[in-house]
Write an enzyme that holds these catalytic residues in place. Structure first.
Site, PDB file in Angstrom:
ATOM      1  N   THR A   1      -3.819  -1.369  18.954  1.00  0.00           N
ATOM      2  CA  THR A   1      -4.428  -1.504  17.260  1.00  0.00           C
ATOM      3  C   THR A   1      -3.244  -0.935  16.087  1.00  0.00           C
ATOM      4  O   THR A   1      -2.471  -0.016  16.804  1.00  0.00           O
ATOM      5  CB  THR A   1      -5.589  -0.609  17.098  1.00  0.00           C
TER       6      THR A   1
ATOM      7  N   ASP B   1     -14.464   0.306  15.823  1.00  0.00           N
ATOM      8  CA  ASP B   1     -14.567   1.360  14.896  1.00  0.00           C
ATOM      9  C   ASP B   1     -13.402   1.025  13.706  1.00  0.00           C
ATOM     10  O   ASP B   1     -13.633   1.464  12.282  1.00  0.00           O
ATOM     11  CB  ASP B   1     -14.009   2.697  15.421  1.00  0.00           C
TER      12      ASP B   1
ATOM     13  N   THR C   1      -7.135   4.780  16.843  1.00  0.00           N
ATOM     14  CA  THR C   1      -6.984   3.598  17.904  1.00  0.00           C
ATOM     15  C   THR C   1      -7.433   4.070  19.074  1.00  0.00           C
ATOM     16  O   THR C   1      -7.422   5.535  19.383  1.00  0.00           O
ATOM     17  CB  THR C   1      -5.558   3.376  17.953  1.00  0.00           C
TER      18      THR C   1
ATOM     19  N   ARG D   1     -19.395  -8.138  19.049  1.00  0.00           N
ATOM     20  CA  ARG D   1     -19.109  -6.760  19.187  1.00  0.00           C
ATOM     21  C   ARG D   1     -18.061  -6.446  18.128  1.00  0.00           C
ATOM     22  O   ARG D   1     -16.921  -6.803  17.988  1.00  0.00           O
ATOM     23  CB  ARG D   1     -18.680  -6.438  20.417  1.00  0.00           C
TER      24      ARG D   1
ATOM     25  N   TRP E   1     -10.971   3.478  22.054  1.00  0.00           N
ATOM     26  CA  TRP E   1     -12.147   3.034  22.589  1.00  0.00           C
ATOM     27  C   TRP E   1     -13.245   3.156  21.461  1.00  0.00           C
ATOM     28  O   TRP E   1     -13.742   4.259  21.308  1.00  0.00           O
ATOM     29  CB  TRP E   1     -12.699   3.658  23.751  1.00  0.00           C
TER      30      TRP E   1
HETATM   31  N1  LIG Z   1      -7.327  -1.443  20.244  1.00  0.00           N
HETATM   32  C1  LIG Z   1      -8.018  -0.737  19.752  1.00  0.00           C
HETATM   33  O1  LIG Z   1      -7.880   0.520  19.201  1.00  0.00           O
HETATM   34  C2  LIG Z   1      -9.449  -1.078  19.727  1.00  0.00           C
HETATM   35  C3  LIG Z   1     -10.295  -0.509  18.684  1.00  0.00           C
HETATM   36  N2  LIG Z   1     -10.365   0.841  18.268  1.00  0.00           N
HETATM   37  C4  LIG Z   1     -11.621  -1.243  18.925  1.00  0.00           C
HETATM   38  O2  LIG Z   1     -12.322  -0.416  19.588  1.00  0.00           O
HETATM   39  O3  LIG Z   1     -11.939  -2.253  18.515  1.00  0.00           O
END
Ligand SMILES: NC(=O)C[C@H](N)C(=O)O
Length: 260
Positions: free
Chosen positions: A125, A156, A176, A153, A178
């Site tokens: 991200t 965050d 960035t 879905r 999960w």
């Molecule tokens: N690549 C990511 O950081 C994913 C982002 N935080 C999400 O859960 O959508």
């Protein structure tokens, strides 16, 4: 960065279970706590520009899906065919995850989603936090989310307080990782709140939230943050996190793994 195929945002975004790219982004301005966010968009070339338009032009904070695309068109933003976002590497990552899912049906679905994608271990991200000469802090985040996501879905990144937060009184934060855990822990806002209510420094606040709260929940990822004094912080509980800082003299530092 959204235009670079290397990052999981804009071009190069990860794929959903159905083989699509659905983009999320948000931006917040610390002076007046104004904010804009978009989620699940499939045809807007630069999602962060759309989030910014939502903040500056609309009366809303968050738009999603086709409605967000309609708003983008009304604002003259660049629209692309969904295939613009395609990259081989990300498509292969989706196939890889789907194959692993078949092999390990007994595995927890969330675990499969994250850990069977080698790329996802670094998330990818993109985020930015900045402090200007007048003391204004801005934070922004843009992402394709997580490989193999389904059912619309949303993570965050487009949620103000979870993946993005800015307040001139405290700091700016972009996350960035999960996403589900970052939403549950309200990571970005919590860092600001620790500074505001507990008098923590930026370093103490990011450490507390990432290494205690988030880690205890089982969440993986990190943040970049800047406080009102210009202190910069990158805190993560993964092996690495691509990041760069630049000070007011233009000194650039780029790092991937843990700092020294
Ligand atoms: N690549 C990511 O950081 C994913 C982002 N935080 C999400 O859960 O959508």
């Amino acid at each position: 960065m959204e235009d670079s195929y290397l990052f999981n945002a804009g071009k190069g975004a990860v794929f959903t279970h159905d083989g699509k790219n659905e983009l999320d982004a948000s931006i917040m301005y610390g002076k007046d706590l104004n904010a804009g966010a978009i989620a699940g968009v499939r045809d807007v070339k630069n999602p962060i520009s759309l989030a910014r338009k939502v903040m500056q032009v609309s009366k809303h904070v968050m738009l999603s899906g086709e409605g967000a695309s309609d708003f983008a068109k009304s604002q003259g933003l660049e629209i692309v065919t969904p295939s613009y976002f395609y990259t081989d590497r990300r498509f292969k990552a989706l196939q890889h995850i789907k194959n692993e899912e078949k092999i390990s049906l007994d595995q927890d679905e969330k675990t499969t989603m994250l850990y069977s994608d080698p790329d996802n271990k670094k998330f990818g991200t993109v985020g930015c936090v900045a402090l200007d000469k007048d003391g204004n802090i801005t934070a922004g985040t843009s992402t394709g989310g997580m490989t193999n996501k389904r059912w619309g879905r949303i993570g965050d990144s487009p949620i103000i307080g979870s993946g993005t937060y800015a307040n001139n009184k405290t700091c700016g934060v972009s996350c960035t990782g999960w996403g589900e855990y970052f939403i549950r822990a309200q990571v970005a806002y919590d860092i600001s709140a620790m500074i505001n209510y507990k008098g923590f420094s930026l370093g103490e606040a990011t450490k507390e939230v990432i290494h205690k709260k988030l880690t205890k929940l089982g969440g993986k990822g990190g943040v970049i943050a800047i406080d009102k004094y210009g202190n910069m912080q990158a805190m993560f509980n993964t092996v690495g996190m691509y990041r760069a800082t630049m000070d007011d003299q233009g000194n650039l530092e780029i790092e991937i793994y843990k700092g020294h």
